[in-house]
Scaffold this motif. Structure first.
Motif, PDB file in Angstrom:
ATOM      1  N   GLY A 115       9.334   3.552  24.136  1.00 11.09           N
ATOM      2  CA  GLY A 115       8.380   4.001  23.561  1.00 11.09           C
ATOM      3  C   GLY A 115       8.511   4.277  22.029  1.00 11.09           C
ATOM      4  O   GLY A 115       7.805   3.781  20.919  1.00 11.09           O
ATOM      5  N   ALA A 116       9.820   4.918  21.707  1.00 12.56           N
ATOM      6  CA  ALA A 116      10.273   5.055  20.346  1.00 12.56           C
ATOM      7  C   ALA A 116      10.381   3.800  19.688  1.00 12.56           C
ATOM      8  O   ALA A 116      10.217   3.805  18.441  1.00 12.56           O
ATOM      9  N   VAL A 128       8.304  -0.015  15.356  1.00 11.61           N
ATOM     10  CA  VAL A 128       7.779  -1.231  14.924  1.00 11.61           C
ATOM     11  C   VAL A 128       6.465  -0.966  14.237  1.00 11.61           C
ATOM     12  O   VAL A 128       6.371  -1.787  12.998  1.00 11.61           O
ATOM     13  N   GLY A 129       5.616   0.154  14.512  1.00  7.62           N
ATOM     14  CA  GLY A 129       4.549   0.577  13.876  1.00  7.62           C
ATOM     15  C   GLY A 129       4.852   1.264  12.387  1.00  7.62           C
ATOM     16  O   GLY A 129       4.239   0.627  11.471  1.00  7.62           O
ATOM     17  N   VAL A 175      -7.115  -0.628  24.262  1.00  4.60           N
ATOM     18  CA  VAL A 175      -6.086  -1.582  24.918  1.00  4.60           C
ATOM     19  C   VAL A 175      -4.960  -1.174  24.593  1.00  4.60           C
ATOM     20  O   VAL A 175      -3.959  -1.351  25.321  1.00  4.60           O
ATOM     21  N   GLY A 176      -4.490  -0.597  23.398  1.00  2.46           N
ATOM     22  CA  GLY A 176      -3.189   0.025  23.277  1.00  2.46           C
ATOM     23  C   GLY A 176      -2.837   0.916  24.185  1.00  2.46           C
ATOM     24  O   GLY A 176      -1.613   1.075  24.835  1.00  2.46           O
ATOM     25  N   GLY A 177      -3.722   1.787  24.537  1.00  2.00           N
ATOM     26  CA  GLY A 177      -3.455   2.831  25.547  1.00  2.00           C
ATOM     27  C   GLY A 177      -3.202   2.349  26.995  1.00  2.00           C
ATOM     28  O   GLY A 177      -2.418   2.716  27.580  1.00  2.00           O
ATOM     29  N   LEU A 230      -0.656   0.717  18.240  1.00  2.00           N
ATOM     30  CA  LEU A 230       0.849   1.083  18.705  1.00  2.00           C
ATOM     31  C   LEU A 230       0.978   2.530  18.940  1.00  2.00           C
ATOM     32  O   LEU A 230       1.592   3.006  19.762  1.00  2.00           O
ATOM     33  N   VAL A 231       0.298   3.499  18.197  1.00  2.00           N
ATOM     34  CA  VAL A 231       0.348   4.646  18.413  1.00  2.00           C
ATOM     35  C   VAL A 231      -0.290   5.193  19.931  1.00  2.00           C
ATOM     36  O   VAL A 231       0.410   5.948  20.453  1.00  2.00           O
ATOM     37  N   PHE A 232      -1.106   4.680  20.206  1.00  2.00           N
ATOM     38  CA  PHE A 232      -1.872   4.981  21.557  1.00  2.00           C
ATOM     39  C   PHE A 232      -1.219   4.316  22.614  1.00  2.00           C
ATOM     40  O   PHE A 232      -1.081   5.036  23.824  1.00  2.00           O
ATOM     41  N   PHE A 233      -0.564   3.199  22.333  1.00  2.00           N
ATOM     42  CA  PHE A 233       0.657   2.811  23.260  1.00  2.00           C
ATOM     43  C   PHE A 233       1.519   3.862  23.682  1.00  2.00           C
ATOM     44  O   PHE A 233       1.844   4.144  24.810  1.00  2.00           O
ATOM     45  N   ALA A 234       2.197   4.172  22.529  1.00  2.00           N
ATOM     46  CA  ALA A 234       3.283   5.295  22.807  1.00  2.00           C
ATOM     47  C   ALA A 234       2.630   6.745  23.447  1.00  2.00           C
ATOM     48  O   ALA A 234       3.349   7.092  24.257  1.00  2.00           O
ATOM     49  N   LEU A 235       1.708   7.012  22.826  1.00  2.00           N
ATOM     50  CA  LEU A 235       1.161   8.362  22.970  1.00  2.00           C
ATOM     51  C   LEU A 235       0.538   8.355  24.670  1.00  2.00           C
ATOM     52  O   LEU A 235       0.798   9.379  25.408  1.00  2.00           O
TER      53      LEU A 235
END
Length: 531
Positions: A494-495, A500-501, A418-420, A290-295
């Protein structure tokens, strides 16, 4: 039992223990060049799209695949590479991965067409997949357990720094050389890294490696490749309801389910899927994704904000992102001290809430917002990320026995990549859809046959405006407004993901991890969930 074991009782041989920090430095060099290449292509997109001899005349679709072919192969093979490293030897796979990455870089620099560039970027992704999990696996085998959090903190800081160094390096090289220099620069660094690896790094593998699991390997690769391909294709089309996208994602998920079922029944599995029954381990893996999804999503659209809306050059854009790297460098190695005082749960939850707040802050940015405000946002984003990645990496790596370090590293890195990829694809799709909705009614000055293409992105709109001459100047303001609206919407999405994370780690992550007893052969696996 004594509190300080004599050298003979060390888990790590004394000769290796003495040079552990030098080994970490060599591992960081290998890690930097691999992670940098995930982002360096962003700054050369405009150059590669220009006709020869300046560029390759790549279309927008070809540019997307030049970026995504690397990510696709990288994410799809990470898990397999980690398993093979455990089975065949981490040093061997690390050296082989570096050699393939260096070869791919040299070939990419000399690409004569977009198709060649796409293929050679995929080759680079193949090499990178064998490098990244091996660096963390070797780290776990050259540091004693009590020093692992500090070493992992430095490693995690390097990942964050590399994300930002890519655009800066690319911008500097483009100011002086041709576009291929952004890939050719990897070759001498790879040669140096190979020499340091051969000299410093000891080999290690799982002593109970048993037989290989070819069926499991094929299923894991096929499932991940299909899933990531579907995600990337959905972002490219800005339509996740497309039959091709839904088919690829559904097929990928089905194959991964088959992989899990097969691994549960196998007497020699690549990975013991019962690890995921541990809620702590699973929560840490999910938080990483989730962190890399947002970042990665915010890094993607912030480049367009600084260049297309604010008018900064690629080099200036890279420099503007330095606070993100500075915060990673400053806080990631020290995050363990915060964890020691407040625990994993509080540290990660606070980090994710800070990241969510900074993502939401993008919704206040405008065409004339003071640029120092963006710098503050980047710095606080980096601080939040540092206090998430270090604790979750420690949880992931210490939840499994040391002998399975490659598999643990590969799992963490697979979910991170995969998250990124999902972040770029999904948030990129939100950005494209919202932008098209805001600009479509303003494209009446563009010839009818070109309106669809002109509405794909702010770059496409500005390009169409430039071709129209003075008449097209009326499109610049609406394009900026449409992009800002789309960016605000995307940032808020993204927020929500970051929140959720935060909920996930607040519920499932422990305050403290159990410590390894002196002299035991492996970590106290799976007990953290009971604390």
């Amino acid at each position: 039992m004594t509190t300080s074991a004599p050298p003979a009782d060390r888990r790590v041989p004394e000769a290796v223990h003495r040079r552990r920090w030098a080994i970490l430095g060599a591992l960081m060099l290998s890690l930097l060049i691999v992670v940098i290449d995930n982002s360096i292509l962003n700054v050369v997109i405009k150059t590669i799209s220009t006709p020869p001899p300046t560029g390759l005349g790549a279309t927008q679709g070809e540019l997307e695949w030049a970026i995504n072919s690397y990510t696709l192969v990288f994410a799809g093979l990470l898990f397999t590479a980690g398993v093979l490293g455990d089975r065949l030897g981490r040093k061997k796979t690390l050296l082989a991965g570096l050699a393939v990455f260096g070869l791919g870089s040299a070939l990419a620099a000399e690409s004569g067409s977009p198709v060649q560039l796409i293929a050679f970027r995929a080759l680079m992704g193949l090499g990178a997949a064998f490098v990244m999990p091996a660096t963390l696996a070797v780290l776990m085998n050259v540091f004693e357990r009590e020093e692992q959090p500090r070493a992992i903190g430095i490693w995690a800081g390097g990942v964050g720094i590399a994300i930002v160094i890519g655009p800066i390096t690319g911008g500097i090289l483009l100011d002086r050389f041709w576009w291929g220099s952004v890939f050719l620069i990897n070759v001498p660094i790879v040669l140096l890294a190979l020499a340091l690896m051969i000299w410093l790094v000891p080999d290690s593998c799982d002593p109970n490696r048993g037989r290989l699991d070819p069926i499991g390997v094929v299923l894991s690769v096929l499932g991940l490749v299909l899933l990531v391909y579907g995600i990337i294709k959905g972002g490219q089309l800005a339509d996740f309801t497309d039959a091709t996208v839904l088919g690829a994602i559904a097929a990928g998920l089905a194959v991964l389910v088959a992989f899990v079922v097969y691994e549960k029944r196998s007497d020699h599995p690549s990975i013991d899927v019962t690890y995921f029954k541990n809620k702590v381990f699973s929560a840490a893996i999910a938080a990483t994704a989730l962190v890399f999804f947002a970042l990665m999503g915010v890094t993607f659209f912030s480049v367009f904000y600084t260049q297309s809306v604010r008018g900064y050059s690629p080099l200036q854009t890279g420099v503007l992102m330095l606070p993100l790297a500075a915060a990673q460098l400053l806080f990631a190695p020290r995050a363990r001290l915060v964890v020691d005082r407040f625990g994993h749960r509080a540290t990660c939850t606070a980090g994710l809430l800070l990241l969510a707040t900074m993502l939401a802050s993008f919704a206040i940015l405008d065409t004339d917002t003071p640029i120092w405000l963006l710098e503050v946002i980047f710095f606080l984003m980096g601080a939040g990320t540092a206090h998430i990645m270090t604790p979750t990496s420690v949880v992931i790596m210490q939840a499994l026995p040391r002998e399975k370090a490659g598999s643990a590293s590969a799992l963490g890195n697979t979910f991170r990549q995969v998250g990124g990829a999902l972040g770029i694809a999904v948030l990129g799709s939100v950005l494209s859809t919202a932008y098209r909705g805001g600009i479509e009614e303003k494209l009446t000055v563009v010839p009818a046959g070109q309106r669809h293409t002109a509405g794909e992105s702010i770059e496409a709109t500005l390009g169409a405006a430039a071709r129209l001459g003075p008449q097209g100047e009326t499109l610049v303001g609406p394009a900026h407004e449409a992009f800002l609206h789309a960016m605000h919407t995307t940032a808020l999405c993204g927020a929500v993901v970051a929140i959720v994370g935060a909920v996930l780690v607040a519920v499932f992550l422990p305050g403290r991890l159990p410590t390894e007893r002196e002299g035991t052969g492996e970590a106290e696996l799976m007990t953290a969930a009971e604390h």
